[in-house]
Design a protein around this motif. Sequence first.
Motif, PDB file in Angstrom:
ATOM      1  N   ARG A  78       0.765  -8.324  -5.916  1.00  0.00           N
ATOM      2  CA  ARG A  78      -0.143  -8.573  -4.800  1.00  0.00           C
ATOM      3  C   ARG A  78      -1.222  -9.587  -5.174  1.00  0.00           C
ATOM      4  NH1 ARG A  78       0.021  -2.626  -4.639  1.00  0.00           N
ATOM      5  NH2 ARG A  78       1.755  -2.038  -3.288  1.00  0.00           N
ATOM      6  N   HIS A  79      -1.726  -9.497  -6.404  1.00  0.00           N
ATOM      7  CA  HIS A  79      -2.722 -10.475  -6.864  1.00  0.00           C
ATOM      8  C   HIS A  79      -2.127 -11.877  -6.913  1.00  0.00           C
ATOM      9  CE1 HIS A  79      -5.980  -7.779  -7.567  1.00  0.00           C
ATOM     10  NE2 HIS A  79      -5.358  -7.073  -8.509  1.00  0.00           N
ATOM     11  N   ALA A  80      -0.805 -11.949  -7.085  1.00  0.00           N
ATOM     12  CA  ALA A  80      -0.131 -13.248  -7.157  1.00  0.00           C
ATOM     13  C   ALA A  80       0.338 -13.726  -5.789  1.00  0.00           C
ATOM     14  CB  ALA A  80       1.060 -13.160  -8.107  1.00  0.00           C
ATOM     15  N   GLY A  81      -0.036 -12.997  -4.724  1.00  0.00           N
ATOM     16  CA  GLY A  81       0.352 -13.404  -3.377  1.00  0.00           C
ATOM     17  C   GLY A  81       1.765 -13.017  -3.007  1.00  0.00           C
ATOM     18  N   LEU A  82       2.260 -11.947  -3.631  1.00  0.00           N
ATOM     19  CA  LEU A  82       3.625 -11.482  -3.361  1.00  0.00           C
ATOM     20  C   LEU A  82       3.594 -10.038  -2.841  1.00  0.00           C
ATOM     21  CD1 LEU A  82       5.277 -12.855  -6.623  1.00  0.00           C
ATOM     22  CD2 LEU A  82       5.466 -13.850  -4.327  1.00  0.00           C
ATOM     23  N   ILE A  83       4.664  -9.642  -2.183  1.00  0.00           N
ATOM     24  CA  ILE A  83       4.775  -8.280  -1.647  1.00  0.00           C
ATOM     25  C   ILE A  83       5.924  -7.567  -2.343  1.00  0.00           C
ATOM     26  CG2 ILE A  83       5.081  -6.862   0.424  1.00  0.00           C
ATOM     27  CD1 ILE A  83       4.456  -9.403   2.062  1.00  0.00           C
ATOM     28  N   PRO A  84       5.673  -6.415  -2.970  1.00  0.00           N
ATOM     29  CA  PRO A  84       6.782  -5.629  -3.515  1.00  0.00           C
ATOM     30  C   PRO A  84       7.578  -5.002  -2.373  1.00  0.00           C
ATOM     31  CG  PRO A  84       4.710  -4.448  -3.774  1.00  0.00           C
ATOM     32  CD  PRO A  84       4.363  -5.805  -3.235  1.00  0.00           C
ATOM     33  N   ALA A  85       8.883  -4.970  -2.514  1.00  0.00           N
ATOM     34  CA  ALA A  85       9.738  -4.414  -1.465  1.00  0.00           C
ATOM     35  C   ALA A  85      11.002  -3.844  -2.092  1.00  0.00           C
ATOM     36  CB  ALA A  85      10.097  -5.494  -0.446  1.00  0.00           C
ATOM     37  N   VAL A  86      11.756  -3.111  -1.287  1.00  0.00           N
ATOM     38  CA  VAL A  86      12.999  -2.521  -1.773  1.00  0.00           C
ATOM     39  C   VAL A  86      14.044  -2.595  -0.663  1.00  0.00           C
ATOM     40  CG1 VAL A  86      12.405  -0.176  -1.041  1.00  0.00           C
ATOM     41  CG2 VAL A  86      14.039  -0.500  -2.920  1.00  0.00           C
ATOM     42  N   ILE A  87      15.298  -2.774  -1.059  1.00  0.00           N
ATOM     43  CA  ILE A  87      16.434  -2.722  -0.134  1.00  0.00           C
ATOM     44  C   ILE A  87      17.271  -1.514  -0.520  1.00  0.00           C
ATOM     45  CG2 ILE A  87      18.313  -4.020   0.925  1.00  0.00           C
ATOM     46  CD1 ILE A  87      17.316  -6.486  -0.589  1.00  0.00           C
ATOM     47  N   TYR A  88      17.659  -0.706   0.479  1.00  0.00           N
ATOM     48  CA  TYR A  88      18.482   0.460   0.177  1.00  0.00           C
ATOM     49  C   TYR A  88      19.546   0.623   1.260  1.00  0.00           C
ATOM     50  CZ  TYR A  88      15.775   2.864   3.805  1.00  0.00           C
ATOM     51  OH  TYR A  88      15.195   3.217   4.995  1.00  0.00           O
ATOM     52  N   GLY A  89      20.450   1.579   1.031  1.00  0.00           N
ATOM     53  CA  GLY A  89      21.480   1.865   2.024  1.00  0.00           C
ATOM     54  C   GLY A  89      22.797   1.185   1.700  1.00  0.00           C
ATOM     55  N   SER A 142      13.259 -14.895   3.169  1.00  0.00           N
ATOM     56  CA  SER A 142      13.609 -15.192   1.778  1.00  0.00           C
ATOM     57  C   SER A 142      12.903 -14.247   0.813  1.00  0.00           C
ATOM     58  CB  SER A 142      13.241 -16.639   1.429  1.00  0.00           C
ATOM     59  OG  SER A 142      13.993 -17.541   2.217  1.00  0.00           O
ATOM     60  N   ALA A 143      13.606 -13.877  -0.254  1.00  0.00           N
ATOM     61  CA  ALA A 143      13.045 -12.982  -1.273  1.00  0.00           C
ATOM     62  C   ALA A 143      13.702 -13.274  -2.607  1.00  0.00           C
ATOM     63  CB  ALA A 143      13.262 -11.522  -0.877  1.00  0.00           C
ATOM     64  N   THR A 144      13.123 -12.723  -3.653  1.00  0.00           N
ATOM     65  CA  THR A 144      13.719 -12.811  -4.992  1.00  0.00           C
ATOM     66  C   THR A 144      13.741 -11.418  -5.602  1.00  0.00           C
ATOM     67  OG1 THR A 144      11.553 -13.342  -5.941  1.00  0.00           O
ATOM     68  CG2 THR A 144      12.994 -15.194  -5.398  1.00  0.00           C
ATOM     69  N   SER A 145      14.689 -11.198  -6.488  1.00  0.00           N
ATOM     70  CA  SER A 145      14.797  -9.890  -7.137  1.00  0.00           C
ATOM     71  C   SER A 145      13.688  -9.733  -8.171  1.00  0.00           C
ATOM     72  CB  SER A 145      16.164  -9.744  -7.804  1.00  0.00           C
ATOM     73  OG  SER A 145      16.356 -10.792  -8.745  1.00  0.00           O
ATOM     74  N   ARG A 146      13.381  -8.483  -8.531  1.00  0.00           N
ATOM     75  CA  ARG A 146      12.360  -8.200  -9.544  1.00  0.00           C
ATOM     76  C   ARG A 146      12.803  -7.007 -10.372  1.00  0.00           C
ATOM     77  NH1 ARG A 146       8.732  -3.914  -7.792  1.00  0.00           N
ATOM     78  NH2 ARG A 146       9.258  -3.279  -5.654  1.00  0.00           N
ATOM     79  N   LYS A 147      12.341  -7.000 -11.621  1.00  0.00           N
ATOM     80  CA  LYS A 147      12.689  -5.908 -12.531  1.00  0.00           C
ATOM     81  C   LYS A 147      11.500  -4.985 -12.806  1.00  0.00           C
ATOM     82  CE  LYS A 147      16.395  -8.467 -14.837  1.00  0.00           C
ATOM     83  NZ  LYS A 147      16.910  -9.010 -16.136  1.00  0.00           N
ATOM     84  N   ASP A 148      10.294  -5.566 -12.778  1.00  0.00           N
ATOM     85  CA  ASP A 148       9.100  -4.754 -13.048  1.00  0.00           C
ATOM     86  C   ASP A 148       8.820  -3.825 -11.876  1.00  0.00           C
ATOM     87  OD1 ASP A 148       8.815  -6.047 -15.421  1.00  0.00           O
ATOM     88  OD2 ASP A 148       7.311  -7.475 -14.692  1.00  0.00           O
ATOM     89  N   GLU A 149       8.617  -2.558 -12.170  1.00  0.00           N
ATOM     90  CA  GLU A 149       8.324  -1.577 -11.134  1.00  0.00           C
ATOM     91  C   GLU A 149       7.097  -0.765 -11.519  1.00  0.00           C
ATOM     92  OE1 GLU A 149      11.697   0.731  -9.991  1.00  0.00           O
ATOM     93  OE2 GLU A 149      13.058  -0.980  -9.958  1.00  0.00           O
ATOM     94  N   GLY A 150       6.643   0.079 -10.598  1.00  0.00           N
ATOM     95  CA  GLY A 150       5.457   0.886 -10.868  1.00  0.00           C
ATOM     96  C   GLY A 150       4.234   0.314 -10.194  1.00  0.00           C
ATOM     97  N   LYS A 151       3.145   1.115 -10.183  1.00  0.00           N
ATOM     98  CA  LYS A 151       1.914   0.715  -9.499  1.00  0.00           C
ATOM     99  C   LYS A 151       1.277  -0.512 -10.133  1.00  0.00           C
ATOM    100  CE  LYS A 151       0.753   5.330  -7.766  1.00  0.00           C
ATOM    101  NZ  LYS A 151      -0.255   6.418  -7.754  1.00  0.00           N
ATOM    102  N   GLY A 152       1.301  -0.576 -11.469  1.00  0.00           N
ATOM    103  CA  GLY A 152       0.696  -1.722 -12.153  1.00  0.00           C
ATOM    104  C   GLY A 152       1.410  -3.014 -11.802  1.00  0.00           C
ATOM    105  N   ALA A 153       2.751  -2.976 -11.802  1.00  0.00           N
ATOM    106  CA  ALA A 153       3.534  -4.166 -11.464  1.00  0.00           C
ATOM    107  C   ALA A 153       3.286  -4.581 -10.018  1.00  0.00           C
ATOM    108  CB  ALA A 153       5.012  -3.885 -11.692  1.00  0.00           C
ATOM    109  N   SER A 154       3.183  -3.589  -9.129  1.00  0.00           N
ATOM    110  CA  SER A 154       2.934  -3.900  -7.710  1.00  0.00           C
ATOM    111  C   SER A 154       1.571  -4.554  -7.517  1.00  0.00           C
ATOM    112  CB  SER A 154       3.021  -2.622  -6.862  1.00  0.00           C
ATOM    113  OG  SER A 154       4.344  -2.106  -6.877  1.00  0.00           O
TER     114      SER A 154
END
Length: 216
Positions: free
Chosen positions: A23-34, A7-19
């Motif tokens: 992580r501090h909130a217990g989440l993992i930034p990820a991307v889907i491509y292809g 399970s995952a949710t979409s996100r709009k914030d990007e960049g190192k600061g957002a990532s």
Amino acid sequence: MSEHNISATSRKDEGKGASRRLRHAGLIPAVIYGGEAAPQSIQLEHEKTWLASQHEWFYSSILDLNVDGKVQKVLLRDLQRHPFKQILMHIDFQRVDENKALRTAVPLHFVNEDKSPAGKSAEVVVTHELNEVVVECLPKDLPEFIEIDLSDLAVGAIVHLSDLKLPAGVSIPELKLGKEHDLAVVIAKHGKEEAEAAAPAAAEVPASKVTKKDQK
């Protein structure tokens, strides 16, 4: 092919600061491509994803990635870990087209080695030269692993890629490149042979040259 749901949710914030904030909130930034769709930034719960990452299927199976209620078929393509903490830093998923053949690495499972003639001999060393193999197939035919039955492994025997029993619809692209690509998967050698192969050959020490100066 077993179903594995993530399970995952979409996100709009990007960049190192957002990532970092994720992580501090217990989440993992990820991307889907292809595929035909544009790349999509998503986030996953770290604890649940970490538990999933402890299983072999997470790396070699087609995953049902549920993003905001919409399921997409994906393969894990890259996973970044923290250098020393048990933290997943970032994940890349690739979309899978169910009508197109794919190539991916599949783990090898070795069974019945201890029951084989080679496995029963204390003087024989059995080495696994490969732990995974790249296969090509349609997504529906992708196996979670390929089992290699070593119950008949004899002393001195070598199991090659061409000896593997593959599921229907699955092939090994490496074998299409020629006999020299038919790599060894398992080798059963006498321990003495193994030691001799590992030991460096004794080099002949050339006799020292005696100069006229030394003769005086």
